[in-house]
Motif scaffolding. Structure first.
Motif, PDB file in Angstrom:
ATOM      1  N   SER A 148     -32.486 -19.671  16.397  1.00 47.99           N
ATOM      2  CA  SER A 148     -31.828 -18.367  16.427  1.00 47.99           C
ATOM      3  C   SER A 148     -32.352 -17.549  17.595  1.00 47.99           C
ATOM      4  O   SER A 148     -33.404 -17.838  18.165  1.00 47.99           O
ATOM      5  N   LEU A 149     -31.605 -16.503  17.935  1.00 44.74           N
ATOM      6  CA  LEU A 149     -31.993 -15.632  19.044  1.00 44.74           C
ATOM      7  C   LEU A 149     -33.280 -14.863  18.761  1.00 44.74           C
ATOM      8  O   LEU A 149     -33.900 -14.321  19.671  1.00 44.74           O
ATOM      9  N   GLN A 150     -33.696 -14.824  17.480  1.00 42.06           N
ATOM     10  CA  GLN A 150     -34.936 -14.135  17.150  1.00 42.06           C
ATOM     11  C   GLN A 150     -36.115 -15.108  16.998  1.00 42.06           C
ATOM     12  O   GLN A 150     -37.227 -14.708  16.680  1.00 42.06           O
ATOM     13  N   SER A 151     -35.878 -16.397  17.256  1.00 42.39           N
ATOM     14  CA  SER A 151     -36.964 -17.374  17.223  1.00 42.39           C
ATOM     15  C   SER A 151     -37.939 -17.103  18.371  1.00 42.39           C
ATOM     16  O   SER A 151     -37.603 -16.399  19.324  1.00 42.39           O
ATOM     17  N   ALA A 158     -24.752 -16.090  14.587  1.00 43.47           N
ATOM     18  CA  ALA A 158     -25.689 -16.371  15.681  1.00 43.47           C
ATOM     19  C   ALA A 158     -25.889 -15.178  16.608  1.00 43.47           C
ATOM     20  O   ALA A 158     -27.014 -14.919  17.068  1.00 43.47           O
ATOM     21  N   PHE A 159     -24.811 -14.429  16.889  1.00 40.65           N
ATOM     22  CA  PHE A 159     -24.907 -13.284  17.796  1.00 40.65           C
ATOM     23  C   PHE A 159     -25.165 -11.967  17.061  1.00 40.65           C
ATOM     24  O   PHE A 159     -25.165 -10.909  17.682  1.00 40.65           O
ATOM     25  N   SER A 160     -25.364 -12.033  15.771  1.00 35.58           N
ATOM     26  CA  SER A 160     -25.547 -10.796  14.990  1.00 35.58           C
ATOM     27  C   SER A 160     -26.945 -10.204  15.228  1.00 35.58           C
ATOM     28  O   SER A 160     -27.882 -10.903  15.605  1.00 35.58           O
ATOM     29  N   ALA A 161     -27.072  -8.908  14.973  1.00 33.70           N
ATOM     30  CA  ALA A 161     -28.367  -8.234  15.138  1.00 33.70           C
ATOM     31  C   ALA A 161     -29.410  -8.821  14.195  1.00 33.70           C
ATOM     32  O   ALA A 161     -30.593  -8.913  14.529  1.00 33.70           O
ATOM     33  N   ALA A 162     -28.967  -9.247  13.000  1.00 36.96           N
ATOM     34  CA  ALA A 162     -29.890  -9.824  12.028  1.00 36.96           C
ATOM     35  C   ALA A 162     -30.541 -11.107  12.545  1.00 36.96           C
ATOM     36  O   ALA A 162     -31.656 -11.459  12.161  1.00 36.96           O
ATOM     37  N   GLU A 163     -29.818 -11.813  13.429  1.00 45.94           N
ATOM     38  CA  GLU A 163     -30.335 -13.067  13.980  1.00 45.94           C
ATOM     39  C   GLU A 163     -30.961 -12.882  15.363  1.00 45.94           C
ATOM     40  O   GLU A 163     -31.259 -13.862  16.055  1.00 45.94           O
TER      41      GLU A 163
END
Length: 449
Positions: free
Chosen positions: A65-68, A102-107
């Motif tokens: 994920s983008l937050q990884s 995937a593009f959400s703020a949560a991710e």
């Protein structure tokens, strides 16, 4: 190379990779290599470019994920761990997952930041079992820029339904996974924010700075010559002019395809435009090869650029095999011979253009060309084999061979070649040789006395 600068604009980048049963395990490894190479070229980090990866078949799995953790080492390790799902091909479902998750703020997506790009790269080798047109339109409307890469028997219509405009820049096709890695160059350029280093003063040229895409080179004013350090200039006079015998060796095999062969003609004429053509300056010859070799016109047949370019435009496409070794032998034995217009004592330059693996042996002819003193440039496109290009190219090899995955970008190579094929002698060097020769003659005379 010195002077190169390519910063990547902060981006939320999500790879959407097809691991359906049609993708064999060794082919999936090639996809992972491609993803890794793109990541290696990015400025990654929490405040720079963030990377996510979606793996899909009949179901969708978020691998990253983008937050990884967004260090380059962590991303590359995550890519190595990905395993294929080996079921169906639900491409539309995967794109929907990208939009909603995937593009959400949560991710970890940064949708509210206007300076960040949102990019999805879809890699697939088949026809999806669900619809992609509507969901792709929704993704693009949400500000996601979609690149679509198709492999093998992929449905090209599906790629065009997914990709952003302009389609020429967002749709790519490769014949097999074994060559997908060659698209790395394109995506390195796509994410590159080109800086005009000359304008910003971020260079170390003594006199003139010339900007090129993502880099710069130093130059000197008239009456000066660039020193070997590539930065400083020395005043000098004289010189022997810029005589040059240049022969193009062009691949006309059936894999090139007619529309791309027209782009090759434009590539040739782009380089011809940079030459001073005359009996005493540059002469140009043209040879086309496929299963056989055909001389289109010899050196010196045409005395001006206009006639050369007209002859290039009239050249017909041979459309057969790829006998590069045979063509190189012809170049050595015939193209640069006096009977075909070559001039003694004039520098000889060969530009070899190919789009695939040679069907014959090239080593002996390639070596003979270089041993004969010819300066050889190798230009490869698409499925060209880079080891073969390096074997053809003169030393230093890095300056004499070029590769691009896409025929549409060969004009960029043309611009680089325009600079490199200039063989005008260094007037300072010429002057030094003359001084040395005079000094030696004086010494000999003294000894004889």
């Amino acid at each position: 190379p010195p002077g190169t600068l390519c910063r990547t604009k902060p981006t939320d980048l999500v790879f959407i990779i097809d691991s359906s049963r049609s993708v064999r395990p060794h082919e999936f490894e090639k996809i992972k290599v491609f993803v890794s190479r793109v990541i290696e070229a990015l400025d990654v980090g929490p405040n720079a470019t963030r990377v996510g990866i979606i793996n899909y078949a009949s179901a969708v799995r978020s691998e990253l994920s983008l937050q990884s953790p967004q260090s380059k080492a962590a991303l590359l390790q995550a890519v190595r761990r990905i395993q294929p799902l080996s079921t169906g091909t639900m491409t539309g479902l995967a794109i929907q997952f990208a939009v909603s998750r995937a593009f959400s703020a949560a991710e970890g997506g940064r949708a509210g930041a206007p300076n960040f790009r949102k990019v999805a790269i879809v890699v697939t080798d088949g026809r999806p079992q669900d619809g992609v047109q509507d969901v792709s339109a929704r993704a693009r409307a949400a500000g996601i820029e979609i690149f679509a890469i198709g492999v093998g028997r992929v449905d090209m219509g599906t790629l065009r339904q997914m990709a952003s405009e302009p389609l020429d820049e967002h749709v790519d096709y490769v014949e097999s996974y074994s060559v997908i890695e060659k698209l790395t160059h394109k995506f390195q350029e796509a994410f590159c924010v080109v800086s005009d280093l000359c304008a910003t003063g971020d260079h170390d040229c003594e006199q003139l700075c010339v900007s090129t895409p993502g880099a710069y080179r130093c130059a000197c004013r008239d009456g000066f010559s660039l020193n070997s350090d590539g930065k400083t200039c020395t005043a000098c006079n004289g010189g022997l002019g810029s005589a040059l015998d240049l022969v193009f060796l062009i691949d006309g095999s059936k894999s090139v395809r007619p529309e791309n062969f027209e782009l090759v003609k434009k590539f040739i004429n782009q380089i011809v435009d940079s030459l001073e053509v005359s009996d005493k300056q540059a002469q140009v010859g043209l040879v086309q090869y496929s299963s056989s070799v055909r001389q289109e016109f010899p050196l010196g047949q045409f005395k001006n650029k206009k006639d050369i370019k007209a002859a290039v435009k009239k050249m017909s496409y041979m459309e057969k095999g790829t006998m590069t070794g045979q063509a190189l032998k012809y170049l050595v034995d015939s193209s640069f011979s006096a009977i075909n217009g070559a001039r003694p004592g004039v520098p000889k330059v060969g530009i070899v253009f190919t789009d695939g693996r040679s069907q014959d042996y090239i080593s002996d002819a390639a070596k003979k060309a270089k041993d004969s003193g010819f300066r050889m440039f190798a230009v490869g496109v698409g499925n060209a084999v880079e080891d073969e290009l390096r074997e053809i190219a003169s030393e230093p090899v890095a300056e004499h061979y070029f590769y691009t995955a896409d025929f549409r970008t060969i004009s960029k190579i043309g611009k680089k070649l325009q600079i490199k094929i200039c063989v005008e002698e260094d007037p300072c060097e010429c002057k030094s040789i003359m001084k040395f020769q005079t000094k030696v003659e004086d010494l000999i005379n003294s000894l004889q006395q």
